[in-house]
Write a protein that holds these residues in place. Structure first.
Motif, PDB file in Angstrom:
ATOM      1  N   ALA A 337       7.637  69.299  -1.458  1.00  0.00           N
ATOM      2  CA  ALA A 337       9.027  68.942  -1.728  1.00  0.00           C
ATOM      3  C   ALA A 337       9.403  67.620  -1.075  1.00  0.00           C
ATOM      4  O   ALA A 337      10.139  66.814  -1.656  1.00  0.00           O
ATOM      5  N   VAL A 338       8.885  67.369   0.117  1.00  0.00           N
ATOM      6  CA  VAL A 338       9.166  66.095   0.798  1.00  0.00           C
ATOM      7  C   VAL A 338       8.503  64.940   0.057  1.00  0.00           C
ATOM      8  O   VAL A 338       9.111  63.872  -0.148  1.00  0.00           O
ATOM      9  N   CYS A 339       7.250  65.127  -0.357  1.00  0.00           N
ATOM     10  CA  CYS A 339       6.541  64.058  -1.056  1.00  0.00           C
ATOM     11  C   CYS A 339       7.088  63.813  -2.463  1.00  0.00           C
ATOM     12  O   CYS A 339       6.884  62.736  -3.037  1.00  0.00           O
ATOM     13  N   ALA A 340       7.765  64.811  -3.036  1.00  0.00           N
ATOM     14  CA  ALA A 340       8.326  64.628  -4.379  1.00  0.00           C
ATOM     15  C   ALA A 340       9.394  63.553  -4.421  1.00  0.00           C
ATOM     16  O   ALA A 340       9.643  62.971  -5.490  1.00  0.00           O
ATOM     17  N   SER A 341      10.010  63.252  -3.294  1.00  0.00           N
ATOM     18  CA  SER A 341      11.053  62.225  -3.280  1.00  0.00           C
ATOM     19  C   SER A 341      10.503  60.840  -3.591  1.00  0.00           C
ATOM     20  O   SER A 341      11.237  59.966  -4.066  1.00  0.00           O
ATOM     21  N   ASP A 344       7.110  61.807  -7.242  1.00  0.00           N
ATOM     22  CA  ASP A 344       7.415  62.437  -8.525  1.00  0.00           C
ATOM     23  C   ASP A 344       8.004  61.389  -9.464  1.00  0.00           C
ATOM     24  O   ASP A 344       9.210  61.108  -9.434  1.00  0.00           O
ATOM     25  N   SER A 345       7.150  60.814 -10.301  1.00  0.00           N
ATOM     26  CA  SER A 345       7.604  59.751 -11.204  1.00  0.00           C
ATOM     27  C   SER A 345       8.463  60.284 -12.340  1.00  0.00           C
ATOM     28  O   SER A 345       9.259  59.540 -12.921  1.00  0.00           O
ATOM     29  N   TRP A 346       8.325  61.572 -12.682  1.00  0.00           N
ATOM     30  CA  TRP A 346       9.107  62.149 -13.769  1.00  0.00           C
ATOM     31  C   TRP A 346      10.455  62.689 -13.293  1.00  0.00           C
ATOM     32  O   TRP A 346      11.327  62.970 -14.125  1.00  0.00           O
ATOM     33  N   GLY A 347      10.634  62.883 -12.023  1.00  0.00           N
ATOM     34  CA  GLY A 347      11.898  63.384 -11.498  1.00  0.00           C
ATOM     35  C   GLY A 347      12.161  64.844 -11.781  1.00  0.00           C
ATOM     36  O   GLY A 347      13.321  65.285 -11.774  1.00  0.00           O
ATOM     37  N   LYS A 348      11.124  65.624 -12.068  1.00  0.00           N
ATOM     38  CA  LYS A 348      11.302  67.042 -12.371  1.00  0.00           C
ATOM     39  C   LYS A 348      11.335  67.911 -11.114  1.00  0.00           C
ATOM     40  O   LYS A 348      11.981  68.950 -11.088  1.00  0.00           O
ATOM     41  N   ALA A 349      10.633  67.481 -10.069  1.00  0.00           N
ATOM     42  CA  ALA A 349      10.516  68.330  -8.882  1.00  0.00           C
ATOM     43  C   ALA A 349      11.793  68.364  -8.063  1.00  0.00           C
ATOM     44  O   ALA A 349      12.059  69.347  -7.369  1.00  0.00           O
ATOM     45  N   SER A 350      12.588  67.303  -8.113  1.00  0.00           N
ATOM     46  CA  SER A 350      13.799  67.253  -7.287  1.00  0.00           C
ATOM     47  C   SER A 350      14.820  68.308  -7.684  1.00  0.00           C
ATOM     48  O   SER A 350      15.684  68.680  -6.887  1.00  0.00           O
ATOM     49  N   TYR A 409      16.059  64.667   2.335  1.00  0.00           N
ATOM     50  CA  TYR A 409      17.064  64.626   1.271  1.00  0.00           C
ATOM     51  C   TYR A 409      18.478  64.584   1.834  1.00  0.00           C
ATOM     52  O   TYR A 409      19.424  65.093   1.204  1.00  0.00           O
ATOM     53  N   ASP A 410      18.636  63.975   2.982  1.00  0.00           N
ATOM     54  CA  ASP A 410      19.962  63.917   3.601  1.00  0.00           C
ATOM     55  C   ASP A 410      20.921  63.046   2.802  1.00  0.00           C
ATOM     56  O   ASP A 410      22.107  63.360   2.674  1.00  0.00           O
ATOM     57  N   GLY A 411      20.452  61.953   2.243  1.00  0.00           N
ATOM     58  CA  GLY A 411      21.339  61.040   1.533  1.00  0.00           C
ATOM     59  C   GLY A 411      21.489  61.326   0.061  1.00  0.00           C
ATOM     60  O   GLY A 411      22.136  60.551  -0.656  1.00  0.00           O
ATOM     61  N   TYR A 412      20.889  62.434  -0.444  1.00  0.00           N
ATOM     62  CA  TYR A 412      20.956  62.738  -1.876  1.00  0.00           C
ATOM     63  C   TYR A 412      22.227  63.547  -2.140  1.00  0.00           C
ATOM     64  O   TYR A 412      22.381  64.676  -1.655  1.00  0.00           O
ATOM     65  N   GLU A 413      23.138  62.981  -2.937  1.00  0.00           N
ATOM     66  CA  GLU A 413      24.388  63.666  -3.228  1.00  0.00           C
ATOM     67  C   GLU A 413      24.237  64.650  -4.386  1.00  0.00           C
ATOM     68  O   GLU A 413      24.944  65.659  -4.429  1.00  0.00           O
ATOM     69  N   GLU A 414      23.354  64.379  -5.339  1.00  0.00           N
ATOM     70  CA  GLU A 414      23.200  65.228  -6.516  1.00  0.00           C
ATOM     71  C   GLU A 414      22.029  66.193  -6.353  1.00  0.00           C
ATOM     72  O   GLU A 414      21.313  66.497  -7.313  1.00  0.00           O
ATOM     73  N   LEU A 415      21.835  66.699  -5.159  1.00  0.00           N
ATOM     74  CA  LEU A 415      20.719  67.604  -4.906  1.00  0.00           C
ATOM     75  C   LEU A 415      20.994  68.995  -5.468  1.00  0.00           C
ATOM     76  O   LEU A 415      20.050  69.715  -5.814  1.00  0.00           O
ATOM     77  N   GLY A 416      22.268  69.388  -5.561  1.00  0.00           N
ATOM     78  CA  GLY A 416      22.605  70.717  -6.059  1.00  0.00           C
ATOM     79  C   GLY A 416      23.066  71.671  -4.988  1.00  0.00           C
ATOM     80  O   GLY A 416      23.305  72.848  -5.270  1.00  0.00           O
TER      81      GLY A 416
END
Length: 457
Positions: A337-341, A344-350, A409-416
């Motif tokens: 999950a950390v490396c997906a940031s 992950d070129s497709w953006g599916k894991a986030s 993922y501290d700065g991600y606002e659209e994390l869910g």
């Protein structure tokens, strides 16, 4: 081999300590119970070969070669305990090795479908296979950049993508401690339905019912006059006393008058429950005295650590392997999950990171809440503190990896995640000073691994 060499001194000390006190019980058991039986069997077998032996011959009370026999027993017992201990240490050292082949790559790398083989191992019902698969997942997530990127890129696998199947399996595995705790708390085989639960909600389960349950009769119906005055009770008490003394003159002196009064007031069913409760209390008292014995009692005690390990980590025999699979699952999934940031070129894991964080937070909260409320068993006569090393290690691993994901993922606002969920996750991931130092050391190790991987690329 290095771990076995470092523990060689402990293995010899354990074998010596185990054999030092055994000659005395061996002498008693052999002399009082085994010697005559073994003598009769051996003598009957020898008479079938040598006909000149007498028909009947009894052995002496003490064998003439007692000293040599004790020395032989001590030597063989020491060798046996040494072999057992060495086998356990060697097996643990073998299982602790990472699942790598001769090329220092994960075992599934030689397969035609490496990630498919990994998913098959993770879903396996066999304990050894699933544990090896979770250990391989940790190795891939931390040390194999190429395999880690293929997990994010494979979107056309049968059923769903490789990442989605992997997240589903790992979240289900991390939910096992919560499921075991719920099964332990809510397992009530005596209550079969919600209606019965509602009717018995005011009844204490561990106490017998001394008062009859509420009646469902019509309260407006005319009832016969069944009230008894005080004179009726006294007269019945006097009649029962007189009839008892006439029919049983031998036991009338042993019977206390309060016993007759109890028989007159309480129905037969309530008297039966009262006698059963007294019998259970006396039996528990005798058993409690038995478990307090120094050498015989410990195997019959349910210690706090043993109960907690059996509930949270599964059975006591499998608690070690279950702990290893849970920690490998948490470390591997959090690292992916950390490396997906960044990978992950497709953006599916986030999209699944929020679900992973909720699972970590819920598992930590459930285990800590259960451990705080779990009371020691009444046979645990030497209970001092609620210290369970394996459960504490599981909580530390979950908190450490939850902290890594929250920091990434501290700065991600659209994390869910809502603000409340983030706050609860931060509270669950709160670490002490010692654990924080371990976390920073683990973070430095992970950053070093990433630097080496980038140089290889």
């Amino acid at each position: 081999m290095f771990e076995i060499r470092t523990q060689a001194n402990q293995i010899f000390q354990h074998a010596t300590r185990s054999v030092v006190l055994t000659p005395v019980p061996f002498f008693l058991v052999y002399t009082l119970f085994l010697r005559r039986t073994v003598w009769s069997w051996t003598f009957s077998f020898a008479r079938s070969i040598f006909s000149n032996l007498p028909k009947h011959q009894k052995p002496s009370t003490f064998p003439p070669f007692l000293g040599d026999l004790i020395l032989i027993y001590v030597a063989w017992a020491w060798v046996l305990v040494l072999v057992w201990t060495f086998a356990n240490v060697a097996f643990d050292a073998y299982l602790a090795q990472p699942p790598l082949d001769k090329r220092k790559l994960p075992l599934s790398s030689g397969s035609k479908d490496p990630n498919g083989s990994l998913l098959t191992g993770l879903k396996s019902q066999r304990e050894f296979v699933s544990n090896a698969a979770f250990a391989e997942l940790t190795v891939i997530a931390h040390d194999d950049l190429t395999r880690r990127q293929t997990i994010f890129r494979e979107l056309d696998r049968n059923g769903s993508s490789t990442w989605s199947q992997l997240v589903t399996v790992c979240i289900g595995h991390l939910y096992l401690p919560t499921e075991r705790i719920n099964n332990f708390i809510y397992s009530t085989p005596k209550i079969a339905s919600a209606t019965a639960l509602e009717e018995n909600k005011d009844v204490v389960n561990h106490l017998p019912r001394m008062v009859p349950p509420p009646r469902n009769d019509n309260v407006y119906a005319v009832r016969p006059n069944t009230k008894h005055s005080g004179l009726d009770v006294i007269s019945s008490f006097a009649k029962s006393t007189g009839s008892y003394s006439e029919s049983h003159p031998k036991d009338s002196s042993k019977r206390h008058p309060l016993g007759f009064l109890v028989d007159c007031i309480l129905p037969s069913e309530q008297r039966k429950l009262l006698s059963q409760s007294r019998a259970a209390d006396s039996l528990r008292r005798y058993f409690l005295d038995f478990v307090q014995l120094p050498y015989v009692g410990p195997p019959f005690r349910q210690t706090f650590a043993r109960r907690a390990e059996a509930i949270v980590l599964g059975s006591t025999e499998q608690s070690g392997s279950n702990l290893l699979s849970l920690t490998n699952c948490a470390r591997g999934l959090a690292k992916l999950a950390v490396c997906a940031s960044t990978e992950d070129s497709w953006g599916k894991a986030s999209k699944d990171v929020a679900k992973i964080i909720r699972t970590f937070s819920a598992t930590i909260s459930r285990v800590e809440e259960f451990m705080a409320g779990l009371e020691p068993h009444w046979t645990d006569v030497e209970f001092h503190e609620k210290a369970v090393p394996d459960v504490e290690k599981l909580i530390q691993v979950l908190k450490r990896n939850l902290n890594l994901m929250l920091d990434t993922y501290d700065g991600y606002e659209e994390l869910g995640l809502t603000f409340k969920e983030k706050r609860v996750a931060r509270e669950m991931a709160a670490l002490g000073r010692h654990e924080a130092g371990t976390l920073s050391h683990a973070a430095r190790d992970d950053s070093g691994i990433e630097m080496r991987e980038r140089k290889q690329v």
